[in-house]
Design a protein around this motif. Structure first.
Motif, PDB file in Angstrom:
ATOM      1  N   VAL A 245       0.862  -1.266  -0.063  1.00  6.59           N
ATOM      2  CA  VAL A 245       0.041  -0.087   0.071  1.00  6.59           C
ATOM      3  C   VAL A 245       0.924   1.183   0.020  1.00  6.59           C
ATOM      4  O   VAL A 245       1.931   1.378   0.858  1.00  6.59           O
ATOM      5  CB  VAL A 245      -0.986   0.095   1.166  1.00  6.59           C
ATOM      6  CG1 VAL A 245      -1.582   1.220   1.580  1.00  6.59           C
ATOM      7  CG2 VAL A 245      -2.094  -1.302   0.984  1.00  6.59           C
ATOM      8  N   ASP A 246       0.438   2.090  -0.848  1.00  6.55           N
ATOM      9  CA  ASP A 246       1.393   3.227  -0.793  1.00  6.55           C
ATOM     10  C   ASP A 246       0.492   4.487  -0.526  1.00  6.55           C
ATOM     11  O   ASP A 246       1.013   5.833  -0.827  1.00  6.55           O
ATOM     12  CB  ASP A 246       2.211   3.536  -2.191  1.00  6.55           C
ATOM     13  CG  ASP A 246       1.211   3.555  -3.605  1.00  6.55           C
ATOM     14  OD1 ASP A 246      -0.119   3.748  -3.194  1.00  6.55           O
ATOM     15  OD2 ASP A 246       1.732   3.483  -4.629  1.00  6.55           O
ATOM     16  N   ALA A 247      -0.794   4.353  -0.298  1.00  3.71           N
ATOM     17  CA  ALA A 247      -1.591   5.584  -0.050  1.00  3.71           C
ATOM     18  C   ALA A 247      -2.739   5.002   0.864  1.00  3.71           C
ATOM     19  O   ALA A 247      -3.301   3.797   0.546  1.00  3.71           O
ATOM     20  CB  ALA A 247      -1.998   6.250  -1.218  1.00  3.71           C
ATOM     21  N   GLY A 267       8.966   2.543   9.821  1.00  4.01           N
ATOM     22  CA  GLY A 267       9.933   3.409   9.148  1.00  4.01           C
ATOM     23  C   GLY A 267       9.494   3.978   7.646  1.00  4.01           C
ATOM     24  O   GLY A 267      10.351   4.170   6.922  1.00  4.01           O
ATOM     25  N   LEU A 268       8.218   4.066   7.562  1.00  2.00           N
ATOM     26  CA  LEU A 268       7.781   4.633   6.052  1.00  2.00           C
ATOM     27  C   LEU A 268       7.709   6.156   6.403  1.00  2.00           C
ATOM     28  O   LEU A 268       7.262   6.899   7.346  1.00  2.00           O
ATOM     29  CB  LEU A 268       6.312   4.276   5.830  1.00  2.00           C
ATOM     30  CG  LEU A 268       6.352   2.371   5.603  1.00  2.00           C
ATOM     31  CD1 LEU A 268       4.964   2.101   5.168  1.00  2.00           C
ATOM     32  CD2 LEU A 268       7.384   2.297   4.438  1.00  2.00           C
ATOM     33  N   ARG A 269       8.038   6.918   5.336  1.00  3.90           N
ATOM     34  CA  ARG A 269       8.181   8.382   5.166  1.00  3.90           C
ATOM     35  C   ARG A 269       6.582   8.822   4.691  1.00  3.90           C
ATOM     36  O   ARG A 269       6.222   8.512   3.662  1.00  3.90           O
ATOM     37  CB  ARG A 269       9.142   8.962   4.555  1.00  3.90           C
ATOM     38  CG  ARG A 269      10.701   8.674   5.254  1.00  3.90           C
ATOM     39  CD  ARG A 269      11.787   9.149   4.015  1.00  3.90           C
ATOM     40  NE  ARG A 269      11.385   8.374   2.918  1.00  3.90           N
ATOM     41  CZ  ARG A 269      11.686   8.779   1.815  1.00  3.90           C
ATOM     42  NH1 ARG A 269      12.067  10.048   1.517  1.00  3.90           N
ATOM     43  NH2 ARG A 269      11.498   8.129   0.595  1.00  3.90           N
ATOM     44  N   ASP A 273       7.090   7.913   1.312  1.00 10.32           N
ATOM     45  CA  ASP A 273       6.689   6.398   0.959  1.00 10.32           C
ATOM     46  C   ASP A 273       5.035   6.104   0.869  1.00 10.32           C
ATOM     47  O   ASP A 273       4.816   5.394   0.419  1.00 10.32           O
ATOM     48  CB  ASP A 273       7.411   5.442   2.143  1.00 10.32           C
ATOM     49  CG  ASP A 273       8.880   5.796   2.225  1.00 10.32           C
ATOM     50  OD1 ASP A 273       9.503   5.600   1.060  1.00 10.32           O
ATOM     51  OD2 ASP A 273       9.344   5.949   3.271  1.00 10.32           O
ATOM     52  N   LEU A 274       4.426   6.954   1.553  1.00 10.85           N
ATOM     53  CA  LEU A 274       2.978   6.628   1.724  1.00 10.85           C
ATOM     54  C   LEU A 274       2.384   8.054   1.759  1.00 10.85           C
ATOM     55  O   LEU A 274       2.805   9.090   2.200  1.00 10.85           O
ATOM     56  CB  LEU A 274       2.849   6.157   3.165  1.00 10.85           C
ATOM     57  CG  LEU A 274       1.229   5.690   3.601  1.00 10.85           C
ATOM     58  CD1 LEU A 274       0.865   4.542   2.690  1.00 10.85           C
ATOM     59  CD2 LEU A 274       1.106   5.390   4.896  1.00 10.85           C
ATOM     60  N   SER A 340      -0.296  14.457   0.958  1.00  5.89           N
ATOM     61  CA  SER A 340      -0.722  13.805  -0.124  1.00  5.89           C
ATOM     62  C   SER A 340      -0.090  14.362  -1.394  1.00  5.89           C
ATOM     63  O   SER A 340      -0.542  14.284  -2.435  1.00  5.89           O
ATOM     64  CB  SER A 340      -2.159  13.849  -0.282  1.00  5.89           C
ATOM     65  OG  SER A 340      -2.640  15.127  -0.399  1.00  5.89           O
ATOM     66  N   ARG A 341       1.017  15.159  -1.136  1.00  7.23           N
ATOM     67  CA  ARG A 341       1.810  15.715  -2.233  1.00  7.23           C
ATOM     68  C   ARG A 341       2.806  14.716  -2.481  1.00  7.23           C
ATOM     69  O   ARG A 341       3.632  14.408  -1.729  1.00  7.23           O
ATOM     70  CB  ARG A 341       2.038  17.362  -1.845  1.00  7.23           C
ATOM     71  CG  ARG A 341       0.951  18.167  -1.831  1.00  7.23           C
ATOM     72  CD  ARG A 341       1.477  19.639  -2.004  1.00  7.23           C
ATOM     73  NE  ARG A 341       0.285  20.669  -2.105  1.00  7.23           N
ATOM     74  CZ  ARG A 341       0.238  21.433  -0.901  1.00  7.23           C
ATOM     75  NH1 ARG A 341       0.917  21.235   0.142  1.00  7.23           N
ATOM     76  NH2 ARG A 341      -0.924  22.194  -0.744  1.00  7.23           N
ATOM     77  N   PRO A 342       3.238  14.553  -3.771  1.00  5.44           N
ATOM     78  CA  PRO A 342       4.274  13.608  -4.028  1.00  5.44           C
ATOM     79  C   PRO A 342       5.740  14.248  -3.616  1.00  5.44           C
ATOM     80  O   PRO A 342       5.777  15.678  -3.600  1.00  5.44           O
ATOM     81  CB  PRO A 342       4.218  13.379  -5.474  1.00  5.44           C
ATOM     82  CG  PRO A 342       3.461  14.570  -5.879  1.00  5.44           C
ATOM     83  CD  PRO A 342       2.634  14.794  -4.942  1.00  5.44           C
TER      84      PRO A 342
END
Length: 342
Positions: A245-247, A267-269, A273-274, A340-342
């Motif tokens: 899952v990335d979002a 450890g996800l940013r 990463d998310l 939610s901004r890349p």
């Protein structure tokens, strides 16, 4: 024996009707003197039948408010920013129209309350299917206005709501445009129309794109987000080759905090990463590092519209015109922030 006419019975009226002296009436009503119990009781019964006593003040015009989703659980819904803002706005709107507003607790306990509650009309927030409160109010003919479409609408029902299907698509399109390939929906807890409409829109959006939907069940006590352990990059599904899952679109107020906690454990940013969007009115999300994108449902606008519609129903209980089922739809708003901004 009939009630006396005029401004109200006097002690002399009671004495004549009970065939006793005025002194006996005075002793009986004030609990003084030496009277037989039967005499005291008889005098009081006669006084009650004649309507003796201080004039009753007219009952204050009152509207009731209840949050009936998660029925019967002892949860403090005003801790949720959406409901807190809704109740505050509804109170102001009711007072402006000359009504008091009674807010009922979620833990109802005794069902007879809803068969005897003295209100002119009720505001029901997030009424689920099989709502026992709604059933009791309908049986009594109490006017009701809903925040959120009732599970089984009837002709003449009035509600205010957002277009949750359109809002869900807006959020998902935003996340996809930001680069998300595997978007999870954290939902599936309530039985009210909000959950059903959001989940249905999510599944339809996934089907249109050939994506496998992933609805992660929300658990209000899962503060560290263990529900996501199998789906983030370090989880067993990812290790087995499943796309992580990335979002996430979290549709309940505490869900965003749960996703952030789970991401930190793995450890996800965020947003590296998310990506994350949460439906919430909680201002703390805007102060988070990074600030979290949120969906606002504009509870003040909903509350004002609902109270106005209920006041109109109380004044004129005729059902609305058939061409206007449901009443008013209030546009929600996506507040895009760093999460939610890349």
């Amino acid at each position: 024996m009939s009630r006396v006419s005029g401004p109200g019975p006097t002690i002399a009226d009671i004495a004549r009707a009970a065939e006793v002296s005025t002194a006996t009436v005075s002793h009986a009503l004030n609990g003084t003197g030496r009277l037989a119990d039967a005499t005291r009781r008889r005098v009081r019964e006669v006084a009650a039948v004649l309507g003796y006593g201080p004039p009753r003040a007219p009952r204050t015009r009152t509207l009731g408010l209840a949050v009936t989703t998660f029925a019967g659980h002892a949860w403090d819904f005003v801790e949720i920013a959406y409901y807190k803002r809704w109740v505050t706005a509804a109170t102001s709107a009711a007072h402006a129209r000359g009504y008091a507003l009674t807010t009922l607790p979620a833990a109802r306990g005794a069902e007879p309350l809803w068969h005897t509650l003295a209100v002119d009309g009720m505001l029901l927030l997030d009424s689920p299917e099989g709502d026992t409160v709604l059933r009791a109010l309908r049986a009594r003919g109490v006017p009701v206005v809903f925040d959120g479409k009732p599970a089984v609408p009837r002709p003449g029902d009035v509600w205010v709501d957002n277009d949750h299907a359109a809002t869900t698509r807006e959020v998902l399109d935003h996340l996809a445009a930001a680069g998300a390939r595997r978007i999870a929906l954290q939902a599936g807890y309530g039985g009210e129309s909000y959950t059903q409409e959001v989940t249905g829109a999510y599944r339809a959006w996934c089907a249109e794109r050939g994506a496998v939907p992933l609805v992660v069940p929300f658990n209000p006590i899962d503060t560290v987000g263990h529900a996501f352990d199998g789906y983030f990059a370090a989880g067993p599904r990812a290790a087995a080759g499943a796309e992580p899952v990335d979002a996430v679109y979290a549709v309940y107020d505490p869900g965003g905090a749960q996703v952030l906690a789970a991401a930190a454990r793995h450890g996800l940013r965020v947003p590296g990463d998310l990506l994350l969007v949460c439906a919430s009115e909680d201002p703390s999300y805007a102060q988070h590092d990074p600030p979290v994108s949120t969906v606002t449902f504009h509870p003040e606008v909903l509350a004002e519209a609902a109270v106005g519609a209920l006041a109109d129903l109380v004044a004129s209980p005729a059902p609305p015109a058939p061409e206007l089922p449901g009443g008013r739809t209030v546009a929600a708003g996506l507040l895009v922030r760093a999460s939610s901004r890349p």
